[in-house]
Each structure stands twice: as structure tokens, then as C-alpha cells.
Design a protein around this motif. Structure first.
Motif, PDB file in Angstrom:
ATOM      1  N   VAL A   1       0.842  -1.212   0.000  1.00 25.82           N
ATOM      2  CA  VAL A   1       0.000   0.000   0.000  1.00 25.82           C
ATOM      3  C   VAL A   1       0.873   1.257   0.000  1.00 25.82           C
ATOM      4  O   VAL A   1       0.641   2.203  -0.750  1.00 25.82           O
ATOM      5  N   LEU A   2       1.900   1.222   0.850  1.00 25.28           N
ATOM      6  CA  LEU A   2       2.795   2.376   0.946  1.00 25.28           C
ATOM      7  C   LEU A   2       3.634   2.536  -0.319  1.00 25.28           C
ATOM      8  O   LEU A   2       3.804   3.643  -0.829  1.00 25.28           O
ATOM      9  N   ARG A   3       4.121   1.399  -0.820  1.00 27.49           N
ATOM     10  CA  ARG A   3       4.999   1.418  -1.999  1.00 27.49           C
ATOM     11  C   ARG A   3       4.254   1.881  -3.259  1.00 27.49           C
ATOM     12  O   ARG A   3       4.799   2.604  -4.083  1.00 27.49           O
ATOM     13  N   THR A   4       2.993   1.502  -3.385  1.00 28.89           N
ATOM     14  CA  THR A   4       2.217   1.816  -4.602  1.00 28.89           C
ATOM     15  C   THR A   4       1.389   3.088  -4.463  1.00 28.89           C
ATOM     16  O   THR A   4       0.623   3.433  -5.367  1.00 28.89           O
ATOM     17  N   GLY A   5       1.526   3.781  -3.339  1.00 25.56           N
ATOM     18  CA  GLY A   5       0.829   5.055  -3.160  1.00 25.56           C
ATOM     19  C   GLY A   5      -0.679   4.919  -3.052  1.00 25.56           C
ATOM     20  O   GLY A   5      -1.421   5.781  -3.543  1.00 25.56           O
ATOM     21  N   GLN A   6      -1.170   3.849  -2.411  1.00 26.77           N
ATOM     22  CA  GLN A   6      -2.613   3.625  -2.295  1.00 26.77           C
ATOM     23  C   GLN A   6      -3.157   3.967  -0.908  1.00 26.77           C
ATOM     24  O   GLN A   6      -4.229   3.513  -0.518  1.00 26.77           O
TER      25      GLN A   6
ATOM     26  N   LYS B   1      -6.843   5.168  -0.106  1.00 24.32           N
ATOM     27  CA  LYS B   1      -7.969   4.227  -0.167  1.00 24.32           C
ATOM     28  C   LYS B   1      -8.438   3.839   1.233  1.00 24.32           C
ATOM     29  O   LYS B   1      -9.545   3.314   1.409  1.00 24.32           O
ATOM     30  N   TYR B   2      -7.607   4.104   2.241  1.00 21.70           N
ATOM     31  CA  TYR B   2      -7.911   3.700   3.611  1.00 21.70           C
ATOM     32  C   TYR B   2      -8.042   4.942   4.499  1.00 21.70           C
ATOM     33  O   TYR B   2      -7.202   5.841   4.469  1.00 21.70           O
ATOM     34  N   LYS B   3      -9.125   4.968   5.269  1.00 25.95           N
ATOM     35  CA  LYS B   3      -9.398   6.108   6.142  1.00 25.95           C
ATOM     36  C   LYS B   3      -9.042   5.730   7.585  1.00 25.95           C
ATOM     37  O   LYS B   3      -9.733   4.943   8.239  1.00 25.95           O
ATOM     38  N   PHE B   4      -7.931   6.290   8.040  1.00 23.59           N
ATOM     39  CA  PHE B   4      -7.475   6.048   9.412  1.00 23.59           C
ATOM     40  C   PHE B   4      -8.174   7.050  10.339  1.00 23.59           C
ATOM     41  O   PHE B   4      -8.249   8.246  10.031  1.00 23.59           O
ATOM     42  N   MET B   5      -8.648   6.553  11.466  1.00 22.44           N
ATOM     43  CA  MET B   5      -9.277   7.465  12.430  1.00 22.44           C
ATOM     44  C   MET B   5      -9.124   6.919  13.839  1.00 22.44           C
ATOM     45  O   MET B   5      -8.833   5.731  14.047  1.00 22.44           O
ATOM     46  N   GLN B   6      -9.340   7.833  14.771  1.00 17.46           N
ATOM     47  CA  GLN B   6      -9.286   7.455  16.186  1.00 17.46           C
ATOM     48  C   GLN B   6     -10.618   7.855  16.814  1.00 17.46           C
ATOM     49  O   GLN B   6     -10.988   9.033  16.802  1.00 17.46           O
ATOM     50  N   PRO B   7     -11.396   6.894  17.358  1.00 18.64           N
ATOM     51  CA  PRO B   7     -12.719   7.209  17.916  1.00 18.64           C
ATOM     52  C   PRO B   7     -12.603   7.998  19.219  1.00 18.64           C
ATOM     53  O   PRO B   7     -11.533   8.069  19.830  1.00 18.64           O
ATOM     54  N   PRO B   8     -13.710   8.606  19.660  1.00 23.51           N
ATOM     55  CA  PRO B   8     -13.697   9.359  20.923  1.00 23.51           C
ATOM     56  C   PRO B   8     -13.272   8.470  22.088  1.00 23.51           C
ATOM     57  O   PRO B   8     -13.555   7.273  22.112  1.00 23.51           O
ATOM     58  N   GLY B   9     -12.592   9.090  23.037  1.00 19.61           N
ATOM     59  CA  GLY B   9     -12.137   8.344  24.207  1.00 19.61           C
ATOM     60  C   GLY B   9     -10.969   9.048  24.855  1.00 19.61           C
ATOM     61  O   GLY B   9     -10.464  10.055  24.349  1.00 19.61           O
TER      62      GLY B   9
END
Length: 583
Positions: A449-454, A457-465
């Protein structure tokens, strides 16, 4: 008598027509472009007063002919050594090619002295700079006039108009070479350090100002009234006086400068701190002792110069005290110019964050209602300088992690530690819809994913807490830099100084206090209800009916609420990058 005047006007207009006809073909084309044809000139007599004198008619006819010759027919020669060609062409076209500083009775002394007085008394100008040099040269030329010569007067008229434009450019916009600074920021971004500065560029019709208003009126109207500009300008005036007197006497390293000691060196220190506004006790005494009052003065000086507040004259404190007056003048001039390019506030309520100060200020009706410590962007993720408006507040926010952080920190972390996401409470989703469960990341080839620049496509998030990087509250003012004010779980960093640790957003030390302050003036924010929501983990957005301006600024010398100038650290090195033209 009235008939005679009308005949004279017609004769003058006819003579002007003959002059126009004699102009070369190229000059005629220029006249067409500038829209000053004979028909327009011929109606000027309608504007003459009934009591116009013959001398005024003759003067206007000759001066119009002369100015058109200088500005149009002999354009190349006239503007060879004269600045502001386009401005001069525009303003004299509007004036129908009549003089601005002279008339048939001679020099317009009121307007001239107004210009000369402002230039002479403007402490932001250098005595040996080009503006004051030109002003002195023109003043000398005018003082030597013994007999009137319309040719000389018209050339002086153009030179005075050029001087006016130079001065107004400096007064309105300052002297920072913004184009050069923006090039440096672009170069810095290419090397991987994020930095942006949005320059406010107010629109002024300087030609209209010149033709319609006294300079003193324009200056009073356009001098900044925000960010304590006038108080900082007053300090500049004081420092200019010190500079003309040869600077201040250096404070020596002396055994007298200790608690309880007395002597001539202590007196020197007291008088110096008194002149700076730090020493507030009486100086009308015979003996000067390093007492509690002097300790408080030293502490105040240390606070204003970013030194640990001990009340003891340390080597660092003495070094700051012996900084040259020229250095301080240069610092103040730079920051006065910065204020000129900030929005001149007309708001009743606003938030200001001064990055070198590492503080937030909430002002309401001219009074500082709340202030707190903040953490700003680090040396490779500069917090951008710009203004916007807070439009909503989010309680229990999700942190939607920017792709740049995903690429540089998140995925490298996963590759080193398969439990990286779980340990930190991060989630990965296909989109920002929260109804579906997070993705199973164990089957994703993150290296690919990192090598091919993708990564997008993925949404990283941190939920409330409790571990959420945004804490429990964020204050949003949507902008192209994706920065905002927010809470943080890392409270210990607020004890440090300087506080440049974030990726560009502004972490605030007292988010609940800021929320409570909003609740005083905003119906959509019920503080009691908000506290109940904050006890849980459910996200809640509060849309503001009245958006609150927020100004993120960068002033390394500014007057604070104590009325004194504080010299602050140049945390991003912008002082060195911003060059000023010498005026």
C-alpha cells in the motif's frame, strides 16, 4: 463682464484644440487610449466658478498643455528618473491634466506641509532612507524658488505626486518584501517543512485619496487600530530618541548587582528599568538598593524577554538588557509592518493565537476575557498564519488522521509492530461512514500500500475516548490547511517552553473554559448539557449562529495587556526570512 469671461473661456478652449491638433500621431493614439479627448476637455469650463479670474484660465490652459506634454508626448524622458509612472498617468488623467500641488496663486502650502510633516515625523522611516532623502531634496528645491516658472512647477508637481505615492505605499502596506518571503516558504515546503502565511491585501484607491482628502485624514483613517499597533509605535518613538542619544549605557557585570547591595551600578540598573517601564517604584531617592521593588522590575524584564523569572541579574538577563537599541528598533519595525497586513479588526468578539507567544487570547468588546497556553506546530509542521471564523464545535470528536501522517507515521508503525493500531485505539475504514464496523487490517499488505501510493484508499481514524489525540473538544473553522483548535490528552507539554510540538493544529490548555466562554454569547452552546455529553463518548456537533473570528498571527514583538513590549522567540525563523525595503 460675464459675457467677457465666457468669450475668454471659448478662446482658451480653442487654443487647447490647436495644441491637441499639433500633437504627433503616436501621441494622439495615446490620448485616445487615456480617454482625454477634446470633447471632454471642452466641457471643463462648465465647472469653473462664475467668479473665475483671467489669470486662472490662462494658468489652467498653460499647465494642462505642459502636463500633457510631460506625461504623454515626452513620456520616456519624464519617467526616466521618476517612480510610479502608471499611478501618475492615472491621477493626472482624473485631474484632467491640471496640477495637484500648484495653482495660479502658487504653491498649495497646506497640502504640501501636510505631506512633508508626515514624512518628517514618521519614525518608521529611516533618516537616511530614500523617502526622507527625496523629501529633503524637494523641500530644498521649493525653498529656493524665487520667481515662478510654470515649467519648473509642473516638474515639481509630478515629483511631489511620486513622493506622495511612495509614502502612501509605505504607510498602507509596510516594507516587507512579501513576494521574496513567499518564495522562501515555497522552497521550504519543497524541502519537507510545511509553512504558510496568508497576507491580507487591502484594496485602496490611492489616486482618489490624493485628489479628495487631506493626507492627515487618510493617515488617521488607515493607521491600524488593532493588535496594539499604536502602543508598539509609541515604543518605537521612544527607542528612536534613545538611538539619537547614542543608545543606552551597557549594564556591567558588577558585585553590586545583588540582593541587598547599593551603589552607582544599582542606580544605573534602576534608571534603565524605569525607562523601559519595568521599574514602577519612585526614583526620587538618594540611595539605590537592590530591594524587592528592583527584583520585581528585573522579573518583569525577564518575562518580557523570554528569560526565566528569578529576579536575579543573571548573565543571560544582562545580555538581553545590553541588546542594542538598533536591534530592538529593527524588531519593532518588522512587526509593525506585519500588523499592517493583518485584518484591522472591527469585531466585538474574536480569538487571537500568537504563535511566538504560545498563547490564545479571547477578546470581547475590547476586553481580554480569557487567555491560555497553547501548543503550536513544530519546526517541520508550522502552524499557518491566517484568519478565519469558528463556525462549529465538536464534542467527543473523531480524529480523522491526515494522509501525510498515515504515510510517514502510521504505516511505518504498523510495519514495525503489528499491534500498533490496536494499542493506540486507531481504526481503519473504507470511508468516513461510521455505521459499518472497522476493517480487518491483519490481511492488508501495508508495505505494498505504501509502496504503490494507495494510502488514500484507507481512512485512518481514532474514535472518541481518553486516548483520542484531539481530546474531548475541537473548535472548527474549515480551511485549506486543515488546522483547528482542540483539546489534547498530553497535558504535561503545556508546562514546557517553548511549546512547538504539534503537526500544525493548535492544542489548547483549557478547552472547557473556552467552551464556557462561548456559551455566554451563543444560544446553541448550553454548557451544562455539553458537560453531560462530554462524560460519554457520543460525538455531538454544535453549530454556531454567530461565527467567531480567529486570527492566527506571528508577532515577535507586541504590546500585551500590561502595556509593555514583549520580545518573543522567533520559533519558525521567520524574522530572518522576512526582508524589508529601507524607506
Amino acid at each position: 463682464m460675464h459675457l467677457l469671461k465666457s468669450i475668454l473661456i471659448v478662446i482658451s478652449i480653442t487654443a487647447l484644440a490647436v495644441v491637441l491638433e499639433a500633437v504627433t500621431l503616436s501621441s494622439v493614439n495615446k490620448l485616445d487610449n487615456i480617454n482625454t479627448n477634446f470633447q471632454e476637455q471642452s466641457v471643463n469650463y462648465q465647472n469653473y466658478d462664475k467668479d473665475i479670474t483671467l489669470s486662472q484660465i490662462i494658468y489652467d490652459e498653460k499647465s494642462t498643455k505642459g502636463l500633457m506634454s510631460l506625461i504623454i508626448s515626452n513620456e520616456e524622458t519624464t519617467f526616466k528618473y521618476l517612480d510610479h509612472k502608471k499611478f501618475i498617468q492615472d491621477v493626472y488623467q482624473r485631474k484632467t491634466y491640471r496640477p495637484i500641488w500648484f495653482n495660479n496663486k502658487g504653491l498649495n502650502k497646506e497640502a504640501l506641509y501636510d505631506l512633508f510633516d508626515h514624512i518628517s515625523n514618521d519614525n518608521t522611516l529611516e533618516d537616511s532612507g530614500p523617502l526622507k532623502t527625496k523629501y529633503k531634496a524637494l523641500k530644498q528645491k521649493i525653498s529656493k524658488i524665487k520667481e515662478r516658472s510654470i515649467e519648473k512647477e509642473l516638474k515639481l508637481d509630478l515629483q511631489l505626486t511620486s513622493l506622495y505615492r511612495s509614502y502612501m505605499g509605505h504607510h498602507l502596506f509596510g516594507s516587507i518584501k512579501w513576494w521574496d518571503f513567499q518564495k522562501k516558504l515555497t522552497s521550504m515546503r519543497r524541502r519537507g517543512s510545511a509553512g504558510d502565511w496568508v497576507v491580507n491585501s487591502p484594496k485602496y484607491d490611492i489616486a482618489d485619496m490624493l485628489l479628495r482628502h487631506r493626507l492627515s485624514y487618510i493617515v488617521s483613517l488607515t493607521t491600524p487600530s488593532s493588535f496594539n499597533y499604536q502602543a508598539l509605535s509609541n515604543e518605537l518613538s521612544r527607542l528612536r530618541t534613545v538611538q539619537r542619544q547614542g543608545g543606552w549605557k551597557k549594564i556591567p557585570a558588577s558585585s553590586q548587582l545583588r540582593s541587598g547591595k547599593s551603589g552607582a551600578t544599582v542606580k544605573q540598573l534602576v534608571l534603565r528599568l524605569h525607562s523601559e517601564g519595568d521599574y514602577t517604584c519612585s526614583i526620587d531617592k538618594k540611595t539605590f538598593t537592590y530591594d524587592n521593588c528592583l527584583k520585581k522590575a528585573v522579573k518583569r524584564f525577564q518575562k518580557r524577554h523570554g528569560v526565566s523569572q528569578t529576579g536575579t541579574l543573571t548573565n543571560t538577563t544582562r545580555k538581553k538588557m545590553n541588546t542594542s537599541v538598533d536591534w530592538k528598533i529593527k524588531k519593532i519595525l518588522l512587526n509593525l509592518d506585519r500588523i499592517k497586513r493583518l485584518p484591522d479588526q472591527a469585531e466585538d468578539r474574536y480569538i487571537m493565537v500568537n504563535i511566538p507567544d504560545f498563547r490564545l487570547y479571547y477578546t470581547n468588546n475590547g476586553k481580554e476575557e480569557l487567555t491560555m497556553r497553547v501548543i503550536v506546530g513544530d519546526k517541520t509542521h508550522h502552524t499557518p498564519i491566517f484568519s478565519n471564523k469558528i463556525s462549529f464545535i465538536v464534542l467527543n470528536p473523531y480524529w480523522l488522521i491526515p494522509d501525510s501522517i498515515v504515510q510517514k507515521e502510521m504505516i511505518p508503525g504498523i510495519l514495525k509492530n503489528p499491534d500498533y493500531l490496536e494499542q493506540r485505539g486507531y481504526e481503519v475504514r473504507k470511508n468516513y461512514a461510521l455505521k459499518r464496523p472497522p476493517m480487518d487490517t491483519s490481511k492488508i499488505d501495508w508495505a505494498k500500500v505504501l509502496r504503490t501510493g494507495q494510502t488514500r484508499k484507507y481512512k485512518f481514524m481514532q474514535p472518541p475516548g481518553p486516548r483520542n489525540a484531539l481530546g474531548k473538544i475541537k473548535f472548527k473553522f474549515p480551511n485549506r490547511f486543515a488546522v483547528y483548535l482542540h483539546d489534547t490528552p498530553g497535558k504535561k507539554l503545556f508546562k514546557k517552553y517553548p511549546r512547538a510540538f504539534s503537526h500544525g493544529c493548535i492544542r489548547i490548555a483549557e478547552p472547557n473554559a473556552l467552551l464556557a466562554t462561548f456559551a455566554k454569547h451563543e444560544r446553541s452552546v448550553n454548557y451544562g448539557r455539553a458537560k453531560t455529553i462530554l462524560k460519554g463518548k457520543t460525538k455531538k456537533q454544535l453549530n454556531l449562529a454567530n461565527h467567531v473570528p480567529v486570527h492566527i498571527i506571528y508577532l515577535t514583538a507586541r504590546v500585551k495587556s500590561d502595556g509593555l513590549v514583549h520580545y518573543l522567540p522567533d520559533v519558525y525563523g521567520y524574522d530572518a526570512k522576512q526582508n524589508r525595503s529601507i524607506h
